[in-house]
Design a protein around this motif. Structure first.
Motif, PDB file in Angstrom:
ATOM      1  N   LEU A 110       0.819  -1.211   0.000  1.00  0.00           N
ATOM      2  CA  LEU A 110       0.000   0.000   0.000  1.00  0.00           C
ATOM      3  C   LEU A 110       0.854   1.262   0.000  1.00  0.00           C
ATOM      4  CD1 LEU A 110      -2.832  -1.013   2.493  1.00  0.00           C
ATOM      5  CD2 LEU A 110      -2.929  -0.926  -0.001  1.00  0.00           C
ATOM      6  N   VAL A 111       1.952   1.260   0.756  1.00  0.00           N
ATOM      7  CA  VAL A 111       2.839   2.420   0.779  1.00  0.00           C
ATOM      8  C   VAL A 111       3.463   2.647  -0.591  1.00  0.00           C
ATOM      9  CG1 VAL A 111       5.048   3.267   1.688  1.00  0.00           C
ATOM     10  CG2 VAL A 111       3.328   2.351   3.241  1.00  0.00           C
ATOM     11  N   GLY A 112       3.887   1.563  -1.253  1.00  0.00           N
ATOM     12  CA  GLY A 112       4.442   1.695  -2.594  1.00  0.00           C
ATOM     13  C   GLY A 112       3.432   2.256  -3.577  1.00  0.00           C
ATOM     14  N   VAL A 113       2.190   1.774  -3.508  1.00  0.00           N
ATOM     15  CA  VAL A 113       1.142   2.271  -4.412  1.00  0.00           C
ATOM     16  C   VAL A 113       0.840   3.740  -4.134  1.00  0.00           C
ATOM     17  CG1 VAL A 113      -1.288   2.034  -5.030  1.00  0.00           C
ATOM     18  CG2 VAL A 113       0.127  -0.002  -4.770  1.00  0.00           C
ATOM     19  N   GLU A 114       0.750   4.105  -2.870  1.00  0.00           N
ATOM     20  CA  GLU A 114       0.494   5.509  -2.521  1.00  0.00           C
ATOM     21  C   GLU A 114       1.619   6.414  -3.024  1.00  0.00           C
ATOM     22  OE1 GLU A 114       0.068   5.614   1.668  1.00  0.00           O
ATOM     23  OE2 GLU A 114      -1.564   4.157   1.706  1.00  0.00           O
ATOM     24  N   THR A 115       2.853   5.978  -2.824  1.00  0.00           N
ATOM     25  CA  THR A 115       3.995   6.788  -3.269  1.00  0.00           C
ATOM     26  C   THR A 115       3.987   6.948  -4.784  1.00  0.00           C
ATOM     27  OG1 THR A 115       5.298   5.961  -1.396  1.00  0.00           O
ATOM     28  CG2 THR A 115       6.507   6.991  -3.198  1.00  0.00           C
ATOM     29  N   PHE A 116       3.733   5.865  -5.504  1.00  0.00           N
ATOM     30  CA  PHE A 116       3.694   5.938  -6.972  1.00  0.00           C
ATOM     31  C   PHE A 116       2.573   6.856  -7.453  1.00  0.00           C
ATOM     32  CE2 PHE A 116       1.918   4.321 -10.978  1.00  0.00           C
ATOM     33  CZ  PHE A 116       3.010   4.514 -11.814  1.00  0.00           C
ATOM     34  N   THR A 117       1.407   6.754  -6.816  1.00  0.00           N
ATOM     35  CA  THR A 117       0.269   7.573  -7.233  1.00  0.00           C
ATOM     36  C   THR A 117       0.553   9.058  -7.027  1.00  0.00           C
ATOM     37  OG1 THR A 117      -1.253   5.769  -6.651  1.00  0.00           O
ATOM     38  CG2 THR A 117      -2.188   7.981  -6.885  1.00  0.00           C
ATOM     39  N   LEU A 118       1.062   9.416  -5.863  1.00  0.00           N
ATOM     40  CA  LEU A 118       1.341  10.829  -5.589  1.00  0.00           C
ATOM     41  C   LEU A 118       2.480  11.359  -6.453  1.00  0.00           C
ATOM     42  CD1 LEU A 118       0.974  10.906  -1.701  1.00  0.00           C
ATOM     43  CD2 LEU A 118      -0.599  11.826  -3.406  1.00  0.00           C
ATOM     44  N   MET A 119       3.521  10.549  -6.658  1.00  0.00           N
ATOM     45  CA  MET A 119       4.620  10.994  -7.516  1.00  0.00           C
ATOM     46  C   MET A 119       4.145  11.183  -8.959  1.00  0.00           C
ATOM     47  SD  MET A 119       7.954   8.835  -6.185  1.00  0.00           S
ATOM     48  CE  MET A 119       9.021   9.733  -7.336  1.00  0.00           C
ATOM     49  N   SER A 120       3.251  10.321  -9.406  1.00  0.00           N
ATOM     50  CA  SER A 120       2.714  10.465 -10.769  1.00  0.00           C
ATOM     51  C   SER A 120       1.845  11.711 -10.879  1.00  0.00           C
ATOM     52  CB  SER A 120       1.915   9.221 -11.151  1.00  0.00           C
ATOM     53  OG  SER A 120       2.729   8.061 -11.119  1.00  0.00           O
ATOM     54  N   LEU A 155       6.638  12.292   3.698  1.00  0.00           N
ATOM     55  CA  LEU A 155       6.124  12.673   5.009  1.00  0.00           C
ATOM     56  C   LEU A 155       4.614  12.465   5.088  1.00  0.00           C
ATOM     57  CD1 LEU A 155       8.168  15.939   5.717  1.00  0.00           C
ATOM     58  CD2 LEU A 155       8.487  13.676   6.747  1.00  0.00           C
ATOM     59  N   VAL A 156       3.901  12.854   4.037  1.00  0.00           N
ATOM     60  CA  VAL A 156       2.448  12.667   4.010  1.00  0.00           C
ATOM     61  C   VAL A 156       2.095  11.184   4.031  1.00  0.00           C
ATOM     62  CG1 VAL A 156       0.376  12.998   2.625  1.00  0.00           C
ATOM     63  CG2 VAL A 156       2.012  14.877   2.880  1.00  0.00           C
ATOM     64  N   VAL A 157       2.784  10.380   3.183  1.00  0.00           N
ATOM     65  CA  VAL A 157       2.500   8.947   3.099  1.00  0.00           C
ATOM     66  C   VAL A 157       2.758   8.266   4.435  1.00  0.00           C
ATOM     67  CG1 VAL A 157       3.264   6.780   2.063  1.00  0.00           C
ATOM     68  CG2 VAL A 157       2.865   8.765   0.611  1.00  0.00           C
ATOM     69  N   GLN A 158       3.865   8.621   5.089  1.00  0.00           N
ATOM     70  CA  GLN A 158       4.182   7.989   6.357  1.00  0.00           C
ATOM     71  C   GLN A 158       3.224   8.397   7.469  1.00  0.00           C
ATOM     72  OE1 GLN A 158       6.193   5.503   6.826  1.00  0.00           O
ATOM     73  NE2 GLN A 158       6.693   5.575   4.646  1.00  0.00           N
ATOM     74  N   GLN A 159       2.743   9.635   7.431  1.00  0.00           N
ATOM     75  CA  GLN A 159       1.741  10.055   8.410  1.00  0.00           C
ATOM     76  C   GLN A 159       0.440   9.275   8.223  1.00  0.00           C
ATOM     77  OE1 GLN A 159       1.885  12.158  11.084  1.00  0.00           O
ATOM     78  NE2 GLN A 159       4.096  12.121  10.713  1.00  0.00           N
ATOM     79  N   ILE A 160       0.014   9.143   6.980  1.00  0.00           N
ATOM     80  CA  ILE A 160      -1.215   8.381   6.699  1.00  0.00           C
ATOM     81  C   ILE A 160      -1.036   6.921   7.086  1.00  0.00           C
ATOM     82  CG2 ILE A 160      -2.749   7.585   4.865  1.00  0.00           C
ATOM     83  CD1 ILE A 160      -2.187  10.208   3.400  1.00  0.00           C
ATOM     84  N   GLY A 196       1.255   5.543   9.191  1.00  0.00           N
ATOM     85  CA  GLY A 196       1.486   5.316  10.613  1.00  0.00           C
ATOM     86  C   GLY A 196       0.261   5.532  11.482  1.00  0.00           C
ATOM     87  N   ASN A 197      -0.620   6.446  11.065  1.00  0.00           N
ATOM     88  CA  ASN A 197      -1.765   6.788  11.906  1.00  0.00           C
ATOM     89  C   ASN A 197      -3.054   6.064  11.543  1.00  0.00           C
ATOM     90  OD1 ASN A 197      -0.394   8.748  13.555  1.00  0.00           O
ATOM     91  ND2 ASN A 197      -0.459  10.162  11.836  1.00  0.00           N
ATOM     92  N   PHE A 198      -3.170   5.633  10.281  1.00  0.00           N
ATOM     93  CA  PHE A 198      -4.450   5.072   9.843  1.00  0.00           C
ATOM     94  C   PHE A 198      -4.332   3.658   9.278  1.00  0.00           C
ATOM     95  CE2 PHE A 198      -4.724   9.700   9.372  1.00  0.00           C
ATOM     96  CZ  PHE A 198      -5.819   9.966  10.181  1.00  0.00           C
ATOM     97  N   ILE A 199      -3.353   3.421   8.402  1.00  0.00           N
ATOM     98  CA  ILE A 199      -3.303   2.150   7.679  1.00  0.00           C
ATOM     99  C   ILE A 199      -2.633   1.061   8.519  1.00  0.00           C
ATOM    100  CG2 ILE A 199      -2.442   0.980   5.631  1.00  0.00           C
ATOM    101  CD1 ILE A 199      -2.666   3.590   4.124  1.00  0.00           C
ATOM    102  N   ALA A 200      -1.381   1.300   8.931  1.00  0.00           N
ATOM    103  CA  ALA A 200      -0.629   0.268   9.656  1.00  0.00           C
ATOM    104  C   ALA A 200      -1.325  -0.216  10.926  1.00  0.00           C
ATOM    105  CB  ALA A 200       0.781   0.773   9.971  1.00  0.00           C
ATOM    106  N   PRO A 201      -1.899   0.673  11.762  1.00  0.00           N
ATOM    107  CA  PRO A 201      -2.570   0.158  12.965  1.00  0.00           C
ATOM    108  C   PRO A 201      -3.704  -0.810  12.662  1.00  0.00           C
ATOM    109  CG  PRO A 201      -2.189   2.525  13.158  1.00  0.00           C
ATOM    110  CD  PRO A 201      -1.856   2.146  11.747  1.00  0.00           C
ATOM    111  N   HIS A 202      -4.428  -0.611  11.532  1.00  0.00           N
ATOM    112  CA  HIS A 202      -5.540  -1.501  11.201  1.00  0.00           C
ATOM    113  C   HIS A 202      -5.048  -2.802  10.577  1.00  0.00           C
ATOM    114  CE1 HIS A 202      -8.799   1.282  12.158  1.00  0.00           C
ATOM    115  NE2 HIS A 202      -8.074   2.254  11.605  1.00  0.00           N
ATOM    116  N   ILE A 203      -3.935  -2.738   9.814  1.00  0.00           N
ATOM    117  CA  ILE A 203      -3.448  -3.939   9.148  1.00  0.00           C
ATOM    118  C   ILE A 203      -2.647  -4.812  10.109  1.00  0.00           C
ATOM    119  CG2 ILE A 203      -1.915  -4.787   7.330  1.00  0.00           C
ATOM    120  CD1 ILE A 203      -2.639  -2.380   5.685  1.00  0.00           C
ATOM    121  N   ILE A 204      -1.674  -4.206  10.779  1.00  0.00           N
ATOM    122  CA  ILE A 204      -0.803  -4.969  11.677  1.00  0.00           C
ATOM    123  C   ILE A 204      -1.451  -5.132  13.041  1.00  0.00           C
ATOM    124  CG2 ILE A 204       1.478  -5.049  12.743  1.00  0.00           C
ATOM    125  CD1 ILE A 204       2.512  -3.408  10.416  1.00  0.00           C
TER     126      ILE A 204
END
Length: 381
Positions: free
Chosen positions: A238-248, A300-305, A307-315
């Protein structure tokens, strides 16, 4: 055994046995480097089998999911689908990374003279504006640029020899890869039979209570490792996809290459985002400082999202370790086994902590007190 250790030598035979034991111990200590070298050779030989076990364990996570959700509990088709997914991901990563990497290196080499000219112009502007002598810095820039150009020329000249040397190792690497793949397939397809055989052997070797305790520990460890590793893999994707989407969206260069780098390194807890972001920022800095700044903001934006929303629900609470414990596991695991140690260090420490908690709880219960030292309530009445 205790009686034998406490026995005082009296006869000649006792002294001879004692001397022989001491000599054996000294001989083992003396030969420790040779023994360690032999153990290393054995481990090198068995490394394809070890990687096969790791691959099978990782692929068992999607195989269980596919078996439960798609194939009504049948593992055969689920295992096949897991390998199709593996090969698809590897092929996709190679198709994204290799061309982008070649393009990055070629662009960097071709732009070295431009970088030197830009830096020289900047130094000239600084000298004219602020009256600072930049002659020494200019000479350093010329030396560094020349050294880089010579290095790339030497690398290009040695490319054919390097390719020949690499070809010599391709056969061995291919054989190791085949063994790893074969071992993983065997373990995945025969998982139920192997586990049943292992349980039978343990029941035959241990008393029922000890065997049951060992089964409970293995179940807890498997739940911790599979939950953590599976969650880390999904989170990295998910982090890779988010990074690719924002960079694109921001039209940054090398989006596929950098997104893959960020996603893969994100598997490493805590330090992974920084390990992946630094090379990406350097690559973009060589193209455009503005793009490098935009990339850092995106990370920074991807890691905030994440760390605060995605990772706690997945892990979730797969480990239950505090931040200091996670950092300790990463440092110790990394110092012992490198990057793989960083990944498995966290769930390993989580299992150890869980066992310690169980041991402490059993000790308190045996003494009839709680964690504060108060007597436990009498449940017999």
């Amino acid at each position: 055994m205790k009686h034998w250790l406490e026995r005082v030598p009296k006869t000649t035979g006792d002294y001879l046995r004692l001397a022989l034991g001491i000599a054996v111990i000294f001989g083992i200590v003396w030969q420790l480097p040779t023994i360690a070298g032999g153990v290393k050779k054995v481990l090198d030989i068995l490394s394809p089998f070890a990687w096969g076990v790791v691959l099978a364990y990782v692929l068992d996570i999607p195989a269980r999911f596919f078996a439960q959700k798609l194939f009504g509990g049948k593992r055969g088709l689920a295992v096949v689908l897991s390998y199709i997914l593996l090969f698809s991901v590897v092929g996709l990563l190679l198709s994204l990374v290799v061309p982008q990497l070649a393009q990055s290196i070629s662009s960097f080499v071709n732009s070295l003279s431009t970088y030197e000219e830009d830096i020289q112009n900047t130094l000239t502007w600084v000298q004219q504006t602020f009256g600072i002598d930049t002659f020494t810095l200019e000479s350093y820039v010329r030396e560094v640029t020349g050294a880089l150009q010579n290095w790339f020329k030497s690398v290009s000249g040695q490319a054919a020899q390097a390719a020949a040397d690499a070809a010599a190792g391709v056969a061995g690497a291919a054989m190791d890869g085949f063994v790893t793949l074969a071992v993983s397939i065997y373990l995945l397809t025969g998982k139920d039979l192997l586990l049943r055989a292992a349980r039978t052997c343990l029941r035959a070797a241990l008393p029922p209570q000890q065997a049951g305790s060992l089964f409970s520990v293995c179940t807890m460890a498997n739940r911790t490792f599979s939950g953590y590793i599976g969650g880390q893999l999904v989170d990295a994707l998910l982090v890779g996809v988010e990074t690719f989407t924002l960079m694109s969206l921001f039209r940054l260069d090398y989006a596929p290459l950098i997104a893959v780098l960020v996603g893969v390194t994100n598997i490493i807890p805590v330090l992974g985002p920084f390990i992946g972001a630094v090379p990406g920022a350097i690559i973009l800095l060589l193209e455009s400082p503005l793009q490098a700044v935009e990339f850092v903001l995106i990370i920074l934006v991807v890691q905030q999202i994440d760390g605060n929303f995605i990772a706690p629900h997945i892990i979730g609470g797969a480990t239950g370790l505090p931040g200091l414990g996670v950092l300790l596991a990463i440092i110790v695991g990394g110092s012992l086994f490198g990057i793989p140690g960083m990944v498995i260090g966290v769930p390993t420490l989580a299992v150890i902590v869980t066992l310690l908690k169980q041991a402490v709880g059993a000790g308190l219960t045996a003494r009839g007190i709680d964690e504060d030292g108060n007597p436990l309530p009498d449940t017999k009445n």
